[in-house]
Design a protein around this motif. Structure first.
Motif, PDB file in Angstrom:
ATOM      1  N   PHE A  14       0.418  -0.977   0.267  1.00 12.01           N
ATOM      2  CA  PHE A  14       0.165   0.057  -0.181  1.00 12.01           C
ATOM      3  C   PHE A  14       0.425   1.124   0.319  1.00 12.01           C
ATOM      4  O   PHE A  14       1.239   2.031  -0.733  1.00 12.01           O
ATOM      5  N   ALA A  20      -2.011   6.010  -3.574  1.00 12.87           N
ATOM      6  CA  ALA A  20      -1.871   6.141  -1.528  1.00 12.87           C
ATOM      7  C   ALA A  20      -1.531   7.759  -1.106  1.00 12.87           C
ATOM      8  O   ALA A  20      -1.739   7.524   0.650  1.00 12.87           O
ATOM      9  N   ALA A  77      -7.998   5.773  -1.498  1.00 16.73           N
ATOM     10  CA  ALA A  77      -7.589   4.546  -0.605  1.00 16.73           C
ATOM     11  C   ALA A  77      -7.795   3.575  -0.733  1.00 16.73           C
ATOM     12  O   ALA A  77      -7.630   2.232  -1.275  1.00 16.73           O
ATOM     13  N   GLY A  78      -9.700   3.023  -0.622  1.00 18.03           N
ATOM     14  CA  GLY A  78     -10.128   2.353  -0.376  1.00 18.03           C
ATOM     15  C   GLY A  78     -10.323   1.661  -1.722  1.00 18.03           C
ATOM     16  O   GLY A  78     -10.389   0.311  -1.857  1.00 18.03           O
ATOM     17  N   ILE A  81      -6.096   0.011  -3.029  1.00 20.53           N
ATOM     18  CA  ILE A  81      -5.905  -1.197  -2.485  1.00 20.53           C
ATOM     19  C   ILE A  81      -5.902  -1.747  -2.729  1.00 20.53           C
ATOM     20  O   ILE A  81      -5.140  -3.744  -2.887  1.00 20.53           O
ATOM     21  N   LYS A 116      -6.432  -6.343   4.267  1.00 17.22           N
ATOM     22  CA  LYS A 116      -6.510  -5.136   3.561  1.00 17.22           C
ATOM     23  C   LYS A 116      -6.900  -4.462   3.892  1.00 17.22           C
ATOM     24  O   LYS A 116      -7.082  -2.805   4.456  1.00 17.22           O
ATOM     25  N   ILE A 120      -6.091  -0.353   5.395  1.00 20.83           N
ATOM     26  CA  ILE A 120      -6.669   1.065   5.100  1.00 20.83           C
ATOM     27  C   ILE A 120      -7.431   1.541   6.673  1.00 20.83           C
ATOM     28  O   ILE A 120      -7.140   2.747   6.559  1.00 20.83           O
ATOM     29  N   TRP A 123      -4.021   3.332   8.368  1.00 23.04           N
ATOM     30  CA  TRP A 123      -4.209   4.078   7.987  1.00 23.04           C
ATOM     31  C   TRP A 123      -5.123   5.502   7.607  1.00 23.04           C
ATOM     32  O   TRP A 123      -4.683   6.814   8.225  1.00 23.04           O
ATOM     33  N   ALA A 168     -14.765   4.574   2.467  1.00 24.28           N
ATOM     34  CA  ALA A 168     -13.141   3.960   2.263  1.00 24.28           C
ATOM     35  C   ALA A 168     -13.930   2.130   1.378  1.00 24.28           C
ATOM     36  O   ALA A 168     -13.376   1.032   1.054  1.00 24.28           O
ATOM     37  N   PHE A 172     -13.750  -0.005  -1.481  1.00 28.59           N
ATOM     38  CA  PHE A 172     -13.123  -0.882  -1.512  1.00 28.59           C
ATOM     39  C   PHE A 172     -14.300  -2.131  -2.316  1.00 28.59           C
ATOM     40  O   PHE A 172     -13.754  -3.216  -3.183  1.00 28.59           O
TER      41      PHE A 172
END
Length: 270
Positions: A14, A20, A77-78, A81, A116, A120, A123, A168, A172
């Motif tokens: 990531f 990211a 970000a979601g 990754i 994963k 997230i 983070w 997020a 994802f």
């Protein structure tokens, strides 16, 4: 591979993704810049008495409103990754997808998906712990004597974090389902920054209050600020849900997104 090693590997992957760092920069820069501009504008209007052209001169929610918009960072970000797993390598490297290698090292899909998600959320915890207090402090500093005390600030800021986390997670889940980040990014970033689907549907049905952004607004804002979605365009005759219902509904959204991601990932070939 153990869970600890999987977490370490996923964290390294990531952090090597340029997107990211873009997500991190956006989550930090967007609310800071918007707070700086909006707060200075409001304070100048209050000091000069020139408020006729202002949509609102309320200082109670300055900072919170800008943090709400910063959900575009967690959305990025979601998506990345997971979308990075489906990006094909160069022809000279076999034109394969990273997910093939990942599944060899981590054959249990539930473990991979859980790690994963943990990355997230980790983070998000770090970024929100730095950004949210900083933005609120900046708002108070720039407003000076015009600062307004806000009730239940811890609950409101927690609502911001919950909204970021939910967006997020939805990003994802959509990426897992579609095996691509293009559509989730286009859909969610448009909704969060350009054209709110809640705004478009607000005058059609009260059920829009159960969409994620309005659920979070029911926790973070109240009254006129709840109805002020974008550019001062109000949601007609729509009142926020009570906080308990809003929190419960956010939890349902998160659970549905998580289950959908697990089902899609477990039942299809890598």
């Amino acid at each position: 591979m153990t869970i600890v090693r999987t977490l370490h590997a996923e964290a390294r992957k990531f952090l090597t993704l340029p997107a990211a760092w873009v997500a991190t920069a956006v989550t930090v820069a967007v609310p800071v810049l918007l707070t700086w501009m909006n707060t200075r504008t409001v304070r100048h209007a209050l000091e000069t008495g020139n408020v006729d052209n202002m949509v609102s001169t309320s200082t109670a929610d300055l900072g919170l409103t800008e943090l709400f918009i910063a959900a575009i960072g967690p959305i990025i970000a979601g998506v990345v990754i997971m979308s990075s797993e489906y990006t094909r390598t160069a022809q000279t490297l076999g034109h394969t997808r990273q997910i093939s290698t990942t599944m060899v090292t981590v054959p249990r899909r539930s473990t991979l998906l859980g790690c994963k998600l943990a990355i997230i959320l980790g983070w998000l915890a770090v970024v929100s712990a730095a950004v949210i207090p900083g933005v609120l402090a900046l708002s108070r500093h720039l407003l000076g004597p015009y600062t307004t005390a806000v009730d239940a600030m811890p609950t409101r800021t927690l609502g911001i974090v919950a909204y970021w986390a939910l967006m997020a997670l939805i990003a994802f889940a959509l990426t897992v389902a579609l095996r691509s980040g293009v559509i989730p990014l286009a859909l969610l970033l448009t909704n969060s920054s350009l054209v709110s689907f809640s705004l478009l549907l607000a005058n059609v049905t009260d059920a829009v209050r159960f969409l994620p952004d309005l659920l979070a607004r029911s926790i973070v804002f109240s009254g006129d600020q709840f109805r002020d979605l974008d550019n001062g365009l109000p949601i007609a005759d729509l009142e926020p849900l009570d906080p308990a219902t809003a929190w419960a509904s956010l939890g349902v959204w998160a659970l549905v997104a998580l289950i959908a991601a697990m089902i899609c990932f477990e039942r299809r070939d890598a």
